[in-house]
Design an enzyme around this catalytic site. Sequence first.
Site, mmCIF file in Angstrom:
data_model
loop_
_atom_site.group_PDB
_atom_site.id
_atom_site.type_symbol
_atom_site.label_atom_id
_atom_site.label_comp_id
_atom_site.label_asym_id
_atom_site.label_seq_id
_atom_site.Cartn_x
_atom_site.Cartn_y
_atom_site.Cartn_z
ATOM 1 N N HIS A 103 0.844 -1.201 0.000
ATOM 2 C CA HIS A 103 0.000 0.000 0.000
ATOM 3 C C HIS A 103 0.877 1.249 0.000
ATOM 4 O O HIS A 103 1.962 1.273 0.581
ATOM 5 C CB HIS A 103 -0.918 -0.002 1.221
ATOM 6 N N GLU A 122 -4.113 1.894 -7.151
ATOM 7 C CA GLU A 122 -4.466 2.907 -6.159
ATOM 8 C C GLU A 122 -3.660 4.184 -6.382
ATOM 9 O O GLU A 122 -2.596 4.362 -5.794
ATOM 10 C CB GLU A 122 -4.199 2.381 -4.748
#
EC number: 5.3.1.1
Length: 252
Positions: free
Chosen positions: A95, A167
């Site tokens: 992430h 993302e």
Amino acid sequence: MRIPLIAGNWKMNKSVTEARQFIDAVQGQLPQADVIETAVAAPALFLQTMLDANAEGTLRVAAETCYYEDEGAYTGETSPRALHEMGIPYTIVGHSERRRYFNETDDVINRKVQAVFRNGMTPILCCDETMGRRTAGEKIHWVVNQVSAALKGVSAEDAAKIVVAYEPSWAIGSGTSASSDQAEEGCYLIRQTLADIYSDDLANGVRVLYGGSVKPDNIAGLMAKSNVDGVLAGGSSLDETSFIQLANYQNL
């Protein structure tokens, strides 16, 4: 057929009590997993409580991160072996917040991907894109490199099971999602990269998600795109009602 995956990432939010309340609230409100799969990645402190409360539910309880070693003198880290033994099916890896705040490099992320596979779980690999790189025209190079680096040394057998999330960090927590066309573009690029590394057949079987300010009012447009197989939602996954709406996006 790629089964849609609607996943949430709670980050460092909620208490154990709130986590249990969330599980109770979504019981019976989510689609069957063979139609639309749902998952929530939660802080390690809550995982066992959530698994126990969700014993009869369709929601998958996932981890937000893990270490790349199975055990050892690594104070504060989370063992992938222990996660697997608990019954955790998914672990987020790479992430943008882990890359930015904890200095996780491509090599570390690659080792984590391999550790997750080694322990019988599935990585949800996140690929970041900054606005600076997008405006500088470096988007393609940047995303391709992240996918390639994360999958270095990963067999086709394992890669076929991975979930990849596009993302763009400029959309995460900003309140401004990428447009459905931008999301499709990023997810398509990831799928093409998988095809280049492995094969078209493998790439066509991998689920690619979009993450970044996903909300009930924009999920239908995102899910209408052919290369968007689901979402990885942050803030909107914290609220039970919002998450239920995301999971039932076909009814919105």
